[in-house]
Scaffold this active site. Structure first.
Site, PDB file in Angstrom:
ATOM      1  N   LEU A  69       1.098  -1.165   0.099  1.00 60.29           N
ATOM      2  CA  LEU A  69      -0.027  -0.068  -0.116  1.00 60.29           C
ATOM      3  C   LEU A  69       0.883   1.213   0.110  1.00 60.29           C
ATOM      4  CD1 LEU A  69      -2.851   1.322   0.713  1.00 60.29           C
ATOM      5  CD2 LEU A  69      -2.172   1.099   2.877  1.00 60.29           C
ATOM      6  N   LEU A  71       1.785   4.205   1.462  1.00 59.59           N
ATOM      7  CA  LEU A  71       1.637   4.675   2.823  1.00 59.59           C
ATOM      8  C   LEU A  71       1.204   6.130   2.625  1.00 59.59           C
ATOM      9  CD1 LEU A  71       4.013   2.350   4.497  1.00 59.59           C
ATOM     10  CD2 LEU A  71       1.615   2.263   4.773  1.00 59.59           C
ATOM     11  N   GLU A 117      -0.874  -9.196  -1.112  1.00 63.53           N
ATOM     12  CA  GLU A 117      -2.329  -9.436  -1.216  1.00 63.53           C
ATOM     13  C   GLU A 117      -2.656  -9.468  -2.929  1.00 63.53           C
ATOM     14  OE1 GLU A 117      -4.783  -7.539   1.980  1.00 63.53           O
ATOM     15  OE2 GLU A 117      -3.165  -5.992   1.384  1.00 63.53           O
ATOM     16  N   GLU A 137       1.970  -4.822   8.320  1.00 65.97           N
ATOM     17  CA  GLU A 137       1.065  -4.131   8.925  1.00 65.97           C
ATOM     18  C   GLU A 137       1.065  -3.808  10.490  1.00 65.97           C
ATOM     19  OE1 GLU A 137       0.787  -6.392   6.639  1.00 65.97           O
ATOM     20  OE2 GLU A 137      -0.492  -5.528   5.009  1.00 65.97           O
TER      21      GLU A 137
HETATM   22  C1  1HE Z   1       6.997   4.184  -0.396  1.00 71.61           C
HETATM   23  C2  1HE Z   1       6.456   2.703   0.131  1.00 71.61           C
HETATM   24  C3  1HE Z   1       5.186   2.629   0.246  1.00 71.61           C
HETATM   25  C4  1HE Z   1       8.752   2.733  -0.364  1.00 71.61           C
HETATM   26  N1  1HE Z   1       4.502   3.607   0.591  1.00 71.61           N
HETATM   27  N2  1HE Z   1       5.927   5.162  -0.309  1.00 71.61           N
HETATM   28  N3  1HE Z   1       4.832  -1.286   3.112  1.00 71.61           N
HETATM   29  C5  1HE Z   1       5.770  -1.226   3.835  1.00 71.61           C
HETATM   30  O1  1HE Z   1       5.720  -1.039   5.101  1.00 71.61           O
HETATM   31  C6  1HE Z   1       6.936  -1.377   3.165  1.00 71.61           C
HETATM   32  C7  1HE Z   1       7.761  -0.199   3.196  1.00 71.61           C
HETATM   33  N4  1HE Z   1       8.880   0.040   2.088  1.00 71.61           N
HETATM   34  C8  1HE Z   1       9.908  -0.463   2.618  1.00 71.61           C
HETATM   35  O2  1HE Z   1      10.254  -1.184   3.395  1.00 71.61           O
HETATM   36  C9  1HE Z   1      11.132  -0.313   1.720  1.00 71.61           C
HETATM   37  O3  1HE Z   1      10.916   0.892   0.793  1.00 71.61           O
HETATM   38  C10 1HE Z   1      11.408  -1.256   0.782  1.00 71.61           C
HETATM   39  C11 1HE Z   1      12.197  -2.635   1.416  1.00 71.61           C
HETATM   40  C12 1HE Z   1      10.441  -1.984  -0.161  1.00 71.61           C
HETATM   41  C13 1HE Z   1      12.517  -0.901  -0.476  1.00 71.61           C
HETATM   42  O4  1HE Z   1      13.905  -0.431  -0.013  1.00 71.61           O
HETATM   43  P1  1HE Z   1      14.585   0.821  -0.626  1.00 71.61           P
HETATM   44  O5  1HE Z   1      15.801   1.105   0.288  1.00 71.61           O
HETATM   45  O6  1HE Z   1      15.259   0.021  -2.012  1.00 71.61           O
HETATM   46  O7  1HE Z   1      13.796   1.955  -1.015  1.00 71.61           O
HETATM   47  P2  1HE Z   1      13.249   3.262  -0.148  1.00 71.61           P
HETATM   48  O8  1HE Z   1      14.394   4.170  -0.002  1.00 71.61           O
HETATM   49  O9  1HE Z   1      12.906   2.800   1.191  1.00 71.61           O
HETATM   50  O10 1HE Z   1      12.164   3.816  -0.682  1.00 71.61           O
HETATM   51  C14 1HE Z   1      12.271   4.424  -2.072  1.00 71.61           C
HETATM   52  C15 1HE Z   1      11.198   5.432  -2.073  1.00 71.61           C
HETATM   53  O11 1HE Z   1       9.839   4.750  -2.068  1.00 71.61           O
HETATM   54  C16 1HE Z   1      10.942   6.432  -1.146  1.00 71.61           C
HETATM   55  O12 1HE Z   1      10.614   7.598  -1.366  1.00 71.61           O
HETATM   56  P3  1HE Z   1      11.460   8.987  -1.684  1.00 71.61           P
HETATM   57  O13 1HE Z   1      10.300   9.836  -2.062  1.00 71.61           O
HETATM   58  O14 1HE Z   1      11.917   9.165  -0.443  1.00 71.61           O
HETATM   59  O15 1HE Z   1      12.469   8.502  -2.577  1.00 71.61           O
HETATM   60  C17 1HE Z   1       9.874   5.552  -0.149  1.00 71.61           C
HETATM   61  O16 1HE Z   1       9.351   6.458   0.899  1.00 71.61           O
HETATM   62  C18 1HE Z   1       8.973   5.138  -1.118  1.00 71.61           C
HETATM   63  N5  1HE Z   1       8.245   3.899  -0.463  1.00 71.61           N
HETATM   64  N6  1HE Z   1       7.432   1.870  -0.251  1.00 71.61           N
HETATM   65  C19 1HE Z   1       4.786   4.702   0.039  1.00 71.61           C
HETATM   66  N7  1HE Z   1       4.804   1.419   0.826  1.00 71.61           N
HETATM   67  C20 1HE Z   1      -4.398  -2.802   1.286  1.00 71.61           C
HETATM   68  S1  1HE Z   1      -3.833  -2.830   2.839  1.00 71.61           S
HETATM   69  C21 1HE Z   1      -2.188  -3.266   2.658  1.00 71.61           C
HETATM   70  C22 1HE Z   1      -1.205  -2.850   3.877  1.00 71.61           C
HETATM   71  C23 1HE Z   1       0.283  -2.653   3.317  1.00 71.61           C
HETATM   72  O17 1HE Z   1       0.482  -2.984   2.284  1.00 71.61           O
HETATM   73  S2  1HE Z   1       1.271  -2.375   4.473  1.00 71.61           S
HETATM   74  C24 1HE Z   1       2.601  -2.466   3.991  1.00 71.61           C
HETATM   75  C25 1HE Z   1       3.337  -0.952   3.555  1.00 71.61           C
END
Ligand code: 1HE
Length: 263
Positions: A69, A71, A117, A137
């Site tokens: 998602l 976030l 999902e 989550e």
């Molecule tokens: C995002 C998101 C996101 C990255 N929403 N912007 N999901 C999570 O909790 C996973 C969150 N993401 C991570 O743990 C990491 O980003 C990753 C392991 C996937 C990748 O790491 P990395 O080092 O390659 O990238 P990064 O530097 O963390 O992220 C790059 C950019 O993507 C950065 O933005 P920027 O503007 O600073 O460059 C991040 O903020 C952005 N980004 N993930 C928004 N998820 C229907 S309900 C479902 C509920 C869920 O899915 S909960 C799980 C949410």
């Protein structure tokens, strides 16, 4: 009925190779986080698939399949809007799972939250060795909302899902393969080719059999045994009564069709 192809958002790319359509999550700069625009784009794509398309490959650009998602969109939703948001994901992912054609997903890198999902709503999952799975989550203070609590316990068991959500742990590609998150585990760089090959093969099945597998099988699996047997017998009779089945069986009996052999 096929409708005019929609204009898809920049976060999705579409290509067609013969009977297989390929849809690519194309927002690698945000790790293919699923925002509303992307999810609604997926709905449009699946709703308007041309008749000639018999299978779909779903994959993603960059190092990760999906960070789940987006976030940044969630943080502004009220409770009522949150319910509507989750229900919209249910509608879209159901359209994929119970749509017209089988969908083969190629997973690599992070397959997180809503990304998992989405993959779980598709029919066959191919993983590259870099794939890893998580449901963070719990640590974000939220809950799954894209049908994960309905689909994932059926796939890997409620107990494993509880562990994933409570602890925020990850499963690696091999663990994911062992518990059924992926059906195929292939070396890095081989996932897309494998997924395409599988989709092409699936596309050669009789459409009636693919309909039975996608629509009848999961419903039978959730029915009581007696209802399941009745539905199975009706589906079997519909499939075998079809001209396509007659043609295929005749071809085998005349030694014109492939045998079933180990790979
Ligand atoms: C995002 C998101 C996101 C990255 N929403 N912007 N999901 C999570 O909790 C996973 C969150 N993401 C991570 O743990 C990491 O980003 C990753 C392991 C996937 C990748 O790491 P990395 O080092 O390659 O990238 P990064 O530097 O963390 O992220 C790059 C950019 O993507 C950065 O933005 P920027 O503007 O600073 O460059 C991040 O903020 C952005 N980004 N993930 C928004 N998820 C229907 S309900 C479902 C509920 C869920 O899915 S909960 C799980 C949410």
């Amino acid at each position: 009925m096929t409708q005019r192809p929609p204009k898809l958002p920049k976060s999705l790319k579409v290509d067609t190779r013969g009977e297989v359509a390929i849809v690519t999550l194309a927002r690698p700069e945000k790790r293919n986080a699923l925002n509303d625009t992307t999810v609604m784009g997926l709905e449009d794509f699946f709703r308007t698939l041309p008749e000639a398309v018999k299978a779909v490959v779903l994959h993603a650009e960059g190092k990760h399949f999906s960070a789940g998602l987006d976030l940044s969109e969630l943080k502004v939703l009220s409770t009522e809007e949150g319910i509507a948001h989750s229900r919209s994901w249910h509608r879209v992912f159901d359209q994929i799972e119970f749509g017209r054609v089988p969908v083969v997903t190629m997973m690599h890198g992070a397959v997180i939250g809503g990304g998992l999902e989405l993959a779980a709503a598709t029919h066959i999952r191919v993983a590259e060795r870099s794939a890893y799975y998580a449901l963070p989550e719990g640590s974000r203070g939220i809950f799954v909302g894209g049908g994960g609590s309905v689909r994932l316990p059926r796939l890997i068991g409620t107990s494993r899902m509880m562990d994933l959500m409570l602890t925020g742990r990850t499963y690696g590609a091999e663990e994911g393969q062992a518990i059924g998150l992926s059906h195929y585990l292939v070396p890095e760089g081989h996932g897309f080719g494998t997924a395409l090959e599988i989709a092409r093969r699936v596309a050669t099945n009789s459409p009636t059999t693919n309909f039975a597998i996608m629509q009848a099988l999961p419903r039978i699996a959730e029915q009581d045994r007696a209802s399941g047997y009745v539905m199975e017998s009706m589906m079997a009779a519909i499939a075998q009564g079809n001209e396509e089945a007659k043609r295929r069986i005749k071809a085998f009996l005349e030694k014109k069709a492939a045998k079933v052999t180990p790979k």
